[in-house]
Write a protein that holds these residues in place. Structure first.
Motif, PDB file in Angstrom:
ATOM      1  N   GLN A 154      -4.589 -30.104  19.277  1.00 18.11           N
ATOM      2  CA  GLN A 154      -5.289 -28.841  19.448  1.00 18.11           C
ATOM      3  C   GLN A 154      -6.465 -28.977  20.413  1.00 18.11           C
ATOM      4  OE1 GLN A 154      -6.377 -27.438  15.557  1.00 18.11           O
ATOM      5  NE2 GLN A 154      -4.249 -27.358  14.820  1.00 18.11           N
ATOM      6  N   CYS A 155      -7.180 -30.084  20.329  1.00 15.15           N
ATOM      7  CA  CYS A 155      -8.310 -30.301  21.236  1.00 15.15           C
ATOM      8  C   CYS A 155      -7.826 -30.464  22.676  1.00 15.15           C
ATOM      9  CB  CYS A 155      -9.103 -31.535  20.798  1.00 15.15           C
ATOM     10  SG  CYS A 155      -9.994 -31.323  19.242  1.00 15.15           S
TER      11      CYS A 155
ATOM     12  N   ARG B 172      -7.187 -27.221  24.170  1.00 18.01           N
ATOM     13  CA  ARG B 172      -8.390 -26.486  24.569  1.00 18.01           C
ATOM     14  C   ARG B 172      -9.049 -27.092  25.794  1.00 18.01           C
ATOM     15  NH1 ARG B 172      -9.129 -26.272  18.788  1.00 18.01           N
ATOM     16  NH2 ARG B 172     -10.562 -28.066  18.902  1.00 18.01           N
TER      17      ARG B 172
END
Length: 268
Positions: A17-18, A21
Motif C-alpha cells: 500500500q505504501c 502511494r
C-alpha cells in the motif's frame, strides 16, 4: 529498529500500500521500524515474482477432476485440451488453465506414422518384383488416385498424451472425407488424365467401374488394336480395385485380370 528477516502478512500488505502511494523504501522502513534491507529484499522479490496466468482457476479443479482428466487423456490420446476436458466433464475451463493442468500429466506428441504393411504384404511385394523384373514397363500404364481432404491435417497434427504412455500410430489413409479425389495414369512419357472423381474421396466398386467407363475406356479405345493388345493396366489392391464386380466389369471392357498377389493387379 528491528532486523528480523521475516515479514508478517500485515507488514507485506502495508508495504504494498505504501509503494502504491509512492513512498520510498527508506521511508517505509522507518514507518514499520524494520531494517531497510529487509524492505528492499521484499520489494525486489515481488518485482521478479511470476504471476500465475490462470488467475486462480486451478484451485477450482479437484483431485477427482484431475483423475477424470487423466483418464480421459488416456482414452483419447493425441486430442486437444478442449476435447480432453469435455470428455472428462470439465468444460468451460480456459485454454491457458487447461494447458497448465495437462502439463502436470502429459506432454504434446505427434502420432507416429506407419504404412499399413504386414510381413505377408512385404513377401508378396518381393514375389511380385522378382516375377516381373524383366517386364518392359514402357508398356505398363501405372494408375492411381490422390486426394485433397478437408478433414484436417495428416502429417503435423499433434495432441496431449499421458506421460509414460506409448505414442499411438496413425495408419496412412488412401481415402478420407470432405475433399476431392483425382485419378491419373502414366505410361512411358504419356499422361492419361488427370480426371476428377465425383462425390468426394470415397470410392466403391460400382463408382470405380462407372468412372473407368466414362474416362479410361474412351482413351483406351482410341488406340489401335496392337497398342491395346500389349498394354498392361496396373492399379493397386485397394478394396474397390480388387472387388469381383470390378474384375468382371473390366473383363467386359476387354481388359482381363491376370493375377493379384494382394499388392497390385496387372491386367493386359
Amino acid at each position: 529498529m528491528g532486523k528480523k528477516k521475516d515479514l508478517s502478512a500485515a507488514e507485506k500488505s502495508e508495504i504494498v500500500q505504501c509503494l502504491g502511494r509512492g513512498m520510498k523504501t527508506l521511508d517505509i522502513s522507518r514507518k514499520l521500524k524494520r531494517d531497510h534491507r529487509t524492505i528492499k529484499r521484499f520489494v525486489a522479490d515481488s518485482e521478479h515474482r511470476r504471476v500465475r496466468p490462470d488467475k486462480g482457476t486451478l484451485r477450482k479443479i479437484s483431485a477427482r477432476s484431475m483423475h477424470r482428466i487423466k483418464r480421459a487423456d488416456a482414452k483419447i490420446p493425441l486430442h486437444s485440451s478442449k476435447q480432453i476436458f469435455e470428455a472428462a466433464g470439465a468444460s468451460g475451463v480456459p485454454q491457458t488453465s487447461r494447458c497448465i493442468v495437462l502439463q502436470t500429466l502429459a506432454t504434446v506428441h505427434k502420432p507416429s506414422i506407419r504404412p499399413p504393411l504386414t510381413n505377408a504384404h512385404k513377401q508378396k511385394w518381393l514375389h511380385w518384383a522378382e516375377k516381373y523384373m524383366k517386364t518392359n514397363f514402357q508398356t505398363v500404364l501405372f494408375t492411381d488416385e490422390c486426394r485433397a481432404t478437408l478433414d484436417g491435417p495428416d502429417g503435423w497434427s499433434s495432441g496431449w498424451l499421458v506421460d509414460g504412455h506409448p505414442v499411438p500410430t496413425r495408419v496412412q489413409r488412401q481415402q478420407g472425407g470432405g475433399g476431392v479425389m483425382f485419378w491419373a495414369g502414366i505410361m512411358g512419357t504419356e499422361l492419361v488424365g488427370p480426371f476428377r472423381v465425383p462425390e468426394g474421396v470415397k470410392m466403391t466398386s460400382a463408382k470405380y467401374v462407372e468412372f473407368m467407363t466414362d474416362h479410361f475406356l474412351p482413351w483406351y479405345r482410341r488406340n489401335n488394336y496392337a497398342f491395346r493388345n500389349k498394354i498392361i493396366f496396373m492399379h493397386e489392391n485397394a478394396p474397390f480395385h480388387a472387388a469381383k464386380n470390378t474384375s468382371a466389369s473390366m473383363a467386359a471392357m476387354g481388359i482381363k485380370r491376370r493375377e493379384s498377389h494382394g499388392v497390385a493387379s496387372i491386367l493386359p
